[in-house]
Design an enzyme around this catalytic site. Structure first.
Site, PDB file in Angstrom:
ATOM      1  N   SER A 136       0.750  -1.322   0.017  1.00  0.00           N
ATOM      2  CA  SER A 136      -0.062   0.024  -0.049  1.00  0.00           C
ATOM      3  C   SER A 136       0.763   0.973   0.104  1.00  0.00           C
ATOM      4  CB  SER A 136      -0.921  -0.089   1.255  1.00  0.00           C
ATOM      5  OG  SER A 136      -1.643   1.137   1.533  1.00  0.00           O
ATOM      6  N   LYS A 162      -1.362  -1.194  -4.389  1.00  0.00           N
ATOM      7  CA  LYS A 162      -2.570  -0.443  -3.919  1.00  0.00           C
ATOM      8  C   LYS A 162      -1.785   1.176  -3.656  1.00  0.00           C
ATOM      9  CE  LYS A 162      -4.590   0.352   0.389  1.00  0.00           C
ATOM     10  NZ  LYS A 162      -5.568  -0.765   1.339  1.00  0.00           N
ATOM     11  N   LYS A 164      -3.011   5.049  -2.542  1.00  0.00           N
ATOM     12  CA  LYS A 164      -3.825   6.014  -1.970  1.00  0.00           C
ATOM     13  C   LYS A 164      -4.275   7.168  -2.830  1.00  0.00           C
ATOM     14  CE  LYS A 164      -3.773   3.947   2.303  1.00  0.00           C
ATOM     15  NZ  LYS A 164      -4.939   3.630   2.844  1.00  0.00           N
ATOM     16  N   ASP A 189      -7.081   3.229  -3.086  1.00  0.00           N
ATOM     17  CA  ASP A 189      -7.772   3.305  -1.753  1.00  0.00           C
ATOM     18  C   ASP A 189      -8.260   4.948  -1.244  1.00  0.00           C
ATOM     19  OD1 ASP A 189      -8.873   3.224   0.867  1.00  0.00           O
ATOM     20  OD2 ASP A 189      -6.865   1.962   1.645  1.00  0.00           O
ATOM     21  N   GLU A 214     -11.151   1.110  -3.107  1.00  0.00           N
ATOM     22  CA  GLU A 214     -11.495   0.778  -1.610  1.00  0.00           C
ATOM     23  C   GLU A 214     -11.901   1.937  -1.167  1.00  0.00           C
ATOM     24  OE1 GLU A 214      -7.847  -1.103   0.059  1.00  0.00           O
ATOM     25  OE2 GLU A 214      -8.719  -0.346   2.077  1.00  0.00           O
ATOM     26  N   ASP A 239     -13.537  -0.917   3.487  1.00  0.00           N
ATOM     27  CA  ASP A 239     -12.845  -1.056   4.679  1.00  0.00           C
ATOM     28  C   ASP A 239     -13.589  -0.368   5.838  1.00  0.00           C
ATOM     29  OD1 ASP A 239     -10.638  -0.651   6.475  1.00  0.00           O
ATOM     30  OD2 ASP A 239      -9.194   0.350   4.940  1.00  0.00           O
ATOM     31  N   LYS A 263      -9.797  -6.416   8.213  1.00  0.00           N
ATOM     32  CA  LYS A 263      -8.857  -6.228   9.060  1.00  0.00           C
ATOM     33  C   LYS A 263      -9.169  -6.511  10.504  1.00  0.00           C
ATOM     34  CE  LYS A 263      -7.301  -1.686   7.075  1.00  0.00           C
ATOM     35  NZ  LYS A 263      -7.289  -0.178   6.933  1.00  0.00           N
ATOM     36  N   GLY A 291      -3.853  -4.528   6.393  1.00  0.00           N
ATOM     37  CA  GLY A 291      -3.035  -4.158   7.569  1.00  0.00           C
ATOM     38  C   GLY A 291      -3.060  -2.877   8.249  1.00  0.00           C
TER      39      GLY A 291
HETATM   40  O1  OSB Z   1      -6.810   2.140   4.606  1.00  0.00           O
HETATM   41  O2  OSB Z   1      -5.867   0.512   4.137  1.00  0.00           O
HETATM   42  C1  OSB Z   1      -5.910   1.310   4.916  1.00  0.00           C
HETATM   43  C2  OSB Z   1      -2.723   1.906   6.890  1.00  0.00           C
HETATM   44  C3  OSB Z   1      -3.058   2.707   8.045  1.00  0.00           C
HETATM   45  C4  OSB Z   1      -4.521   2.794   7.936  1.00  0.00           C
HETATM   46  C5  OSB Z   1      -5.524   2.757   7.171  1.00  0.00           C
HETATM   47  C6  OSB Z   1      -5.081   1.805   5.848  1.00  0.00           C
HETATM   48  C7  OSB Z   1      -3.685   1.506   5.864  1.00  0.00           C
HETATM   49  C8  OSB Z   1      -2.954   0.875   4.812  1.00  0.00           C
HETATM   50  C9  OSB Z   1      -1.714   0.347   4.992  1.00  0.00           C
HETATM   51  O3  OSB Z   1      -3.407   0.960   3.408  1.00  0.00           O
HETATM   52  C10 OSB Z   1      -1.679  -1.142   4.871  1.00  0.00           C
HETATM   53  C11 OSB Z   1      -0.497  -1.843   5.399  1.00  0.00           C
HETATM   54  O4  OSB Z   1      -0.257  -2.118   6.409  1.00  0.00           O
HETATM   55  O5  OSB Z   1       0.604  -1.838   4.552  1.00  0.00           O
HETATM   56 MG    MG Z   2      -8.315   0.962   3.291  1.00  0.00          MG
END
Ligand code: OSB
Ligand code: MG
Length: 371
Positions: A136, A162, A164, A189, A214, A239, A263, A291
């Site tokens: 991510s 992925k 953001k 995401d 997402e 999520d 999660k 995660g």
């Molecule tokens: O939205 O998935 C999410 C990390 C912190 C809070 C929200 C998210 C995330 C990630 C990181 O996308 C995923 C990872 O642990 O690598």
């Molecule tokens: Mg997310």
């Protein structure tokens, strides 16, 4: 077993690189490591994934400490726990606070599987010995930087990327990546950064063969997502909106999403993780494990969760070195050259927890809760 003591460690770990999402930028990751003790002095570890502030969800490090310290003993004292699946229901009177519940429940799973001399993923009912990793990638200073970062993770063997997104960093970012890498597994995401009035952005994203989008809309919405799903081709993955098995059932009834990012922290632990994964499987919907930038303890929980039947997409579970200079477990979690992470065939989470390092180097506050 009976729980006789819980230790909480508020840890602060510097991320290798700041992680920026639509809801903010993290330089340090705060979290709460959990160590439970049974009445024979055996221990298990878990991780509360709440952040310093209520940005991803309403929980924070301090609300989690408050709820575990001030209300868990009331409900857990002298309670015989035959199996970790009984744990979630013992805390039924506490509304919400799923991250606090999950961290302690996970520690009970670790303790239980260690006492039974079996790996956690087997105790859970996992069916594979390696899981598909994904990465991510946060919002970067420039689009050029983003394309370079994507390339560096592909070189390391990650098979799914992925990114953001947020308004102003969406179609342009996806377009630049697709120009360089037309065929990679790519998803986005939004962390709830849009509303239905942004339909033009979603329509444009439809042209880039994304695996999924997402949480595009409000953090606890199901209704608007169902409306959006009718207007776009890209599958919606939820999520933030899925905080319980009930939410997952509602989301499928309403057709709010085709896929769930499960999660364990967000849904209250491994029992509910299993139930949601089973539901996704039954309903022919996709699922994967997400995660929250966990340390090696939470990462082990994620890896075990991703071995469950029903997990059908690559996971947001990267190697320890993607997040931190050093991990607080030995050995750290490593991504194989084929983009997978192998489970550890040792009792419990299967790693050695570096307790001294946690206490001396990373703990901001240590709380001892005696029953
Ligand atoms: O939205 O998935 C999410 C990390 C912190 C809070 C929200 C998210 C995330 C990630 C990181 O996308 C995923 C990872 O642990 O690598
Ligand atoms: Mg997310």
């Amino acid at each position: 077993m009976k729980i006789s003591k819980i230790m909480l460690y508020h840890v602060v770990m510097k991320l290798k690189a700041p992680f920026e999402t639509s809801f903010g930028k993290s330089v340090y990751r705060h979290g709460v490591l959990v160590q439970v003790f049974d009445d024979e002095g055996n221990t298990g570890w878990g991780e509360i994934v709440a952040d310093e502030g209520p940005w991803y969800s309403y929980e924070t490090v301090e609300t989690a400490i408050h709820v575990v310290r001030d209300f868990f003993p009331l409900l857990l004292k002298d309670k015989e726990i035959n199996h970790p699946e009984e744990f979630f229901d013992l805390l039924q009177r506490i509304r919400g606070h799923n991250m606090a519940k999950a961290g302690v429940e996970e520690a009970v799973w670790d303790l239980y599987s260690k006492n039974n001399n079996e790996p956690l993923y087997k105790a859970l009912g996992g069916i594979r010995d390696k899981i598909v990793s994904g990465v991510s990638i946060g919002i970067q200073p420039t689009i050029n930087d983003l394309v370079k970062v994507v390339g560096s993770y592909l070189e390391k063997g990650y098979k799914r990327i992925k990114i953001k997104i947020k308004p102003g960093w969406d179609v342009n970012a996806v377009e630049a990546i697709r120009k360089e890498y037309p065929d990679i597994l790519l998803q986005v995401d939004a962390n709830a950064a849009y509303t239905l009035s942004d339909i033009e952005v979603f329509k444009k994203l439809d042209n880039y063969n994304l695996l999924m989008i997402e949480q595009p809309l409000e953090w606890d919405d199901l209704v608007d997502h169902a409306e959006l799903a009718k207007m776009i081709k890209t599958p919606i993955c939820l999520d933030e909106s899925i905080k319980s098995l009930h939410d997952a059932i509602s989301a499928f009834k309403l057709n709010s999403c085709k896929i769930i990012n499960i999660k364990p922290g967000r849904v209250g632990g491994l029992k509910i993780t299993k139930e949601i994964a089973r539901l996704c499987n039954e309903k022919g919907r996709g699922a994967w494990i997400g995660g929250m930038l966990e340390t090696g303890i939470g990462r082990g929980i994620l890896v075990a969760s991703a071995t469950l039947p029903g997990i059908t997409y690559p996971n947001d579970i990267s190697g320890s070195d993607r997040y931190y200079e050093e991990d607080i477990v030995e050995p750290p979690w490593i991504v194989n050259s084929d983009g997978t992470i192998s489970v550890r065939n040792k009792p419990g989470i299967g790693v050695e927890v570096l307790e001294e390092k946690i206490k001396e180097k990373y703990s901001k506050k240590i709380i001892e809760i005696n029953f």
